[in-house]
Design an enzyme around this catalytic site. Sequence first.
Site, PDB file in Angstrom:
ATOM      1  N   CYS A  62      40.177  58.408  41.580  1.00  0.00           N
ATOM      2  CA  CYS A  62      40.647  57.130  41.031  1.00  0.00           C
ATOM      3  C   CYS A  62      40.569  57.115  39.509  1.00  0.00           C
ATOM      4  O   CYS A  62      39.526  57.418  38.923  1.00  0.00           O
ATOM      5  CB  CYS A  62      39.813  55.982  41.610  1.00  0.00           C
ATOM      6  SG  CYS A  62      40.358  54.352  41.048  1.00  0.00           S
ATOM      7  N   CYS A  85      41.450  53.441  47.515  1.00  0.00           N
ATOM      8  CA  CYS A  85      40.310  52.527  47.591  1.00  0.00           C
ATOM      9  C   CYS A  85      40.095  52.100  49.038  1.00  0.00           C
ATOM     10  O   CYS A  85      40.286  50.943  49.408  1.00  0.00           O
ATOM     11  CB  CYS A  85      40.547  51.312  46.686  1.00  0.00           C
ATOM     12  SG  CYS A  85      39.054  50.369  46.329  1.00  0.00           S
ATOM     13  N   LYS A  97      48.685  34.493  54.177  1.00  0.00           N
ATOM     14  CA  LYS A  97      49.228  35.760  53.686  1.00  0.00           C
ATOM     15  C   LYS A  97      50.637  35.984  54.215  1.00  0.00           C
ATOM     16  O   LYS A  97      51.555  36.348  53.468  1.00  0.00           O
ATOM     17  CB  LYS A  97      48.333  36.920  54.119  1.00  0.00           C
ATOM     18  CG  LYS A  97      48.828  38.288  53.658  1.00  0.00           C
ATOM     19  CD  LYS A  97      48.383  39.411  54.583  1.00  0.00           C
ATOM     20  CE  LYS A  97      49.173  39.433  55.878  1.00  0.00           C
ATOM     21  NZ  LYS A  97      48.882  40.617  56.710  1.00  0.00           N
ATOM     22  N   CYS A 120      36.721  57.600  45.143  1.00  0.00           N
ATOM     23  CA  CYS A 120      36.480  57.269  43.739  1.00  0.00           C
ATOM     24  C   CYS A 120      36.736  58.457  42.827  1.00  0.00           C
ATOM     25  O   CYS A 120      37.151  58.289  41.670  1.00  0.00           O
ATOM     26  CB  CYS A 120      35.049  56.768  43.551  1.00  0.00           C
ATOM     27  SG  CYS A 120      34.666  55.263  44.477  1.00  0.00           S
ATOM     28  N   CYS A 131      35.582  50.592  37.028  1.00  0.00           N
ATOM     29  CA  CYS A 131      35.346  49.819  38.241  1.00  0.00           C
ATOM     30  C   CYS A 131      33.870  49.477  38.382  1.00  0.00           C
ATOM     31  O   CYS A 131      33.032  50.382  38.469  1.00  0.00           O
ATOM     32  CB  CYS A 131      35.808  50.606  39.464  1.00  0.00           C
ATOM     33  SG  CYS A 131      35.505  49.768  41.029  1.00  0.00           S
TER      34      CYS A 131
END
Length: 305
Positions: free
Chosen positions: A290, A280, A210, A287, A296
């Site tokens: 969102c 998230c 990463k 949620c 999702c």
Amino acid sequence: MAGVRMVTRSRSRGPGAGPRGGGEEAAQLRRGEAAAEGKKSHSPAKRQRKTQKLSVAYEVSDHEKGEGAKPPGTPGWEPLAWRQQLLNIRTMRSEKDAPVDQLGAEHCYDPSAPPKVRRYQVLLSLMLSSQTKDQVTAGAMQRLCARGLTVDSILQTDDSTLGTLIYPVGFWRSKVKYIKQTSAILQQRYGGDIPATVAELVALPGVGPKMAHLAMAVAWGAVSGIAVDTHVHRIANRLGWTKTATKSPEKTRAALEAWLPRELWSEINGLLVGFGQQTCLPVHPRCQDCLNRGLCPAARSLCGP
């Protein structure tokens, strides 16, 4: 067929065949083939070698790969609603007010420093950021830069002082060791600069995939792959952006790069990291706030109907 070159390979090499190139499995295969060839040399000359049928495959040029092209005949897979999910995340992230937007690696170096020094500072900020909140990483980088953060200055700083400067980043004792080792390698092999390839970057102590992909993007302005941290790993699995559930960030990276158009790779890390910091969340995701709640796959199990 511009940009595509044809190569031939034996049809006997199927999906279960081992990898070409390096690696222990490939080396074992080569040793086995060499041994087999040695035995064949003692066979009677009358025996006629069986003719192998050849199949034709295609290798796509780097230019075409950059445009997201797939080899002819390659079956494609992509998540059903990923485009709408991505648009919704962009909308939710439009304010750019997550910690990563002000304190990420692209904000943690001295812009007045020479290019080589800036690249070194980017790499150090990434090394410090592992298992550490952006606010803590930014504080450590400010203290280091205030003393003049260069390869030479780090090598001249004793371990105790360096530990005090970077504390309380996660695993700060190990990072003191890795920073010193990496800085010495950069001085000896790269003239104080950082490597310009992922392979060389991940070979440095304390630098993972990463960090390497982010260093390529921020320090060198090159998109080498998708940088996947815990946020990207978690969100990609929740959204169903991997064909099957993945158990590690590296497996998630490979799964994402298999279908996500390359022109989108550069934005995915910052976009999903900020989304993971604000909405998230790892525990008790929001949620209800969102836009992807109805799209999702994980929303119902995480937050209920």
